[in-house]
Design an enzyme around this catalytic site. Structure first.
Site, PDB file in Angstrom:
ATOM      1  N   ARG A 114     -56.333  59.726 122.461  1.00 32.71           N
ATOM      2  CA  ARG A 114     -57.572  59.870 121.681  1.00 32.71           C
ATOM      3  C   ARG A 114     -57.975  58.520 121.106  1.00 32.71           C
ATOM      4  NH1 ARG A 114     -58.362  65.181 121.717  1.00 32.71           N
ATOM      5  NH2 ARG A 114     -56.472  66.412 121.896  1.00 32.71           N
ATOM      6  N   ASP A 128     -46.789  55.008 128.117  1.00 31.65           N
ATOM      7  CA  ASP A 128     -45.823  55.022 127.032  1.00 31.65           C
ATOM      8  C   ASP A 128     -45.236  53.627 126.966  1.00 31.65           C
ATOM      9  OD1 ASP A 128     -44.576  56.310 124.872  1.00 31.65           O
ATOM     10  OD2 ASP A 128     -42.746  56.572 126.021  1.00 31.65           O
ATOM     11  N   PHE A 167     -50.736  44.492 116.393  1.00 31.04           N
ATOM     12  CA  PHE A 167     -50.275  45.723 115.753  1.00 31.04           C
ATOM     13  C   PHE A 167     -48.776  45.868 116.028  1.00 31.04           C
ATOM     14  CE2 PHE A 167     -49.395  48.719 119.243  1.00 31.04           C
ATOM     15  CZ  PHE A 167     -49.866  47.975 120.308  1.00 31.04           C
TER      16      PHE A 167
HETATM   17  P1  IMP Z   1     -47.257  54.086 122.220  1.00 31.11           P
HETATM   18  O1  IMP Z   1     -46.979  53.718 123.639  1.00 31.11           O
HETATM   19  O2  IMP Z   1     -48.706  53.964 121.872  1.00 31.11           O
HETATM   20  O3  IMP Z   1     -46.624  55.392 121.859  1.00 31.11           O
HETATM   21  O4  IMP Z   1     -46.557  52.961 121.323  1.00 31.11           O
HETATM   22  C1  IMP Z   1     -45.230  52.992 120.935  1.00 31.11           C
HETATM   23  C2  IMP Z   1     -44.914  51.992 119.861  1.00 31.11           C
HETATM   24  O5  IMP Z   1     -44.361  50.831 120.474  1.00 31.11           O
HETATM   25  C3  IMP Z   1     -46.090  51.482 119.027  1.00 31.11           C
HETATM   26  O6  IMP Z   1     -46.328  52.309 117.935  1.00 31.11           O
HETATM   27  C4  IMP Z   1     -45.568  50.132 118.563  1.00 31.11           C
HETATM   28  O7  IMP Z   1     -44.715  50.287 117.472  1.00 31.11           O
HETATM   29  C5  IMP Z   1     -44.738  49.677 119.762  1.00 31.11           C
HETATM   30  N1  IMP Z   1     -45.569  48.856 120.659  1.00 31.11           N
HETATM   31  C6  IMP Z   1     -45.993  49.174 121.902  1.00 31.11           C
HETATM   32  N2  IMP Z   1     -46.732  48.180 122.430  1.00 31.11           N
HETATM   33  C7  IMP Z   1     -46.776  47.216 121.488  1.00 31.11           C
HETATM   34  C8  IMP Z   1     -47.428  45.934 121.439  1.00 31.11           C
HETATM   35  O8  IMP Z   1     -48.131  45.479 122.352  1.00 31.11           O
HETATM   36  N3  IMP Z   1     -47.239  45.237 120.305  1.00 31.11           N
HETATM   37  C9  IMP Z   1     -46.489  45.685 119.255  1.00 31.11           C
HETATM   38  N4  IMP Z   1     -45.893  46.865 119.240  1.00 31.11           N
HETATM   39  C10 IMP Z   1     -46.030  47.635 120.355  1.00 31.11           C
END
Ligand code: IMP
Length: 200
Positions: A13, A74, A157
């Protein structure tokens, strides 16, 4: 390769994520839809033990719910000195309601006293595409680096302020979004997906 497929639902989303993927897929002729544009689907529980399992689970459930091609990702941070943690728990490393600050502060605490040569880590991104006929494709992207001794920079982030990619002295949070995209795990996985679309 993707005969007759002109639209793909991105299983998120998060409009920013969709825009980021759309920018990199420019020229492939594929239109991306957000989950909100594609219809009502139940929330997918990310409970697989690895990135690939979670990405495939999300893409399968969204494709079956929308009856369209679905793309899901993911990603997370894998730290050698912590036996691969936080891994699939990256978003909630410091607890279910953890902020980015909570998560990277916990990581810095866990690595206190660990010398530079043993602070190796990598960001991993897994992108899964599932077609309405059940066909599945997976694209991986990895970015090697080290965990800094302290927070460096303000942008980005998640763990960006504590991750220094290999061959650099600045963290992801000290780079422009374009510079980060050029070497990041997500950038690499999306480019692999774009090449697959263009080769088709
Ligand atoms: P998701 O894939 O959106 O579930 O992300 C998983 C988690 O991995 C995020 O909340 C971040 O804490 C970390 N993460 C994933 N990609 C990045 C990035 O490019 N920079 C910093 N943290 C990341």
């Amino acid at each position: 390769m993707l005969d007759g497929i002109h639209e793909i639902v991105v299983a998120t989303r998060n409009r920013k994520k969709v825009d980021e993927i759309a920018r990199m897929l420019d020229g492939t002729g594929i239109k991306l839809l957000t989950l909100d544009e594609a219809g009502e689907c139940p929330e997918v529980v990310e409970d697989a033990p690895d990135f690939r399992g979670n990405a495939l689970k999300k893409a399968r459930e969204i494709s079956s719910c929308t009856q369209r091609a679905a793309l899901a990702d993911d990603s997370g941070l894998v730290v050698d000195a912590l036996g691969g943690s936080p891994g699939v728990f990256s978003a909630r490393y410091a607890g279910p309601e953890a902020t980015d600050l909570d998560n990277y502060s916990k990581l810095l605490r866990e690595l206190e006293g660990v010398p530079t040569g043993k602070r190796g880590a990598r960001f991993v991104c897994c992108l899964a595409l599932v077609l309405p006929d059940g066909e599945e494709f997976v694209f991986d992207g990895v970015c090697e680096g080290v965990i800094a001794e302290k927070k460096m920079g303000q942008s980005g982030f998640g763990y960006d302020p504590v991750f220094i990619p290999e061959g650099h002295e600045r963290s992801f949070a000290e780079m422009s979004p374009q510079e980060k995209d050029s070497m990041s795990h997500r950038g690499r996985a999306i480019r692999a997906f774009a090449e697959f679309l263009l080769d088709g």
